[in-house]
Design a protein around this motif. Structure first.
Motif: not given
Length: 144
Positions: A54-79
């Protein structure tokens, strides 16, 4: 098959057994967002009959109401976490926890509510080290 062939086959098979990330969870289901708040994400590993890294983990955040599904990380990159540098690239069966910053700098554009945290894990596996990208999601209630 003679006994030598069986022992050789088992040695090769078990010599390549490794673990890789199989699930992600959090013990924190609600978080008050401050300038220094973090969300603990626990990565549980499972065994596999092939080599895994396992090389890396990229974490993102989105309001649940946006129904962001992979491969989207969401509206905000976290880390982004470098699992090689952190010593979690080749793990045994078990788990490890990473602290993801969810603070006023990266989540301050939102209002309180239910959010989806998405973790994208890059890894390589098998004799030829084919690459893959797996997505894991957890839900958390944020008070902003």
């Amino acid at each position: 098959m003679n006994i030598f062939s069986i022992i050789t086959t088992l040695t090769i098979f078990f010599g390549y057994v490794a673990a890789h990330i199989g699930s992600v969870s959090t013990t924190t289901t609600s978080l008050t967002v401050t300038s220094s708040s973090v969300l603990p994400l626990t990565f549980s590993t499972i065994t596999s009959p092939t080599n895994n890294i396992d090389f890396s983990v990229v974490v993102g955040l989105a309001p649940a109401s946006d129904h962001d599904a992979p491969p989207s990380l969401g509206e905000t990159w976290l880390q982004n976490f470098d699992l090689v540098a952190l010593g979690h690239a080749e793990t045994n069966t078990g788990s490890f926890t990473l602290q993801v910053p969810i603070n006023t700098s990266n989540a301050g554009v939102f209002t309180s509510g239910t959010f989806t945290v998405t973790a994208a894990v890059t890894s390589a596996f098998g004799a030829l080290y084919g690459t893959q990208l797996e997505f894991f999601q957890v839900t958390v209630q944020l008070t902003i």
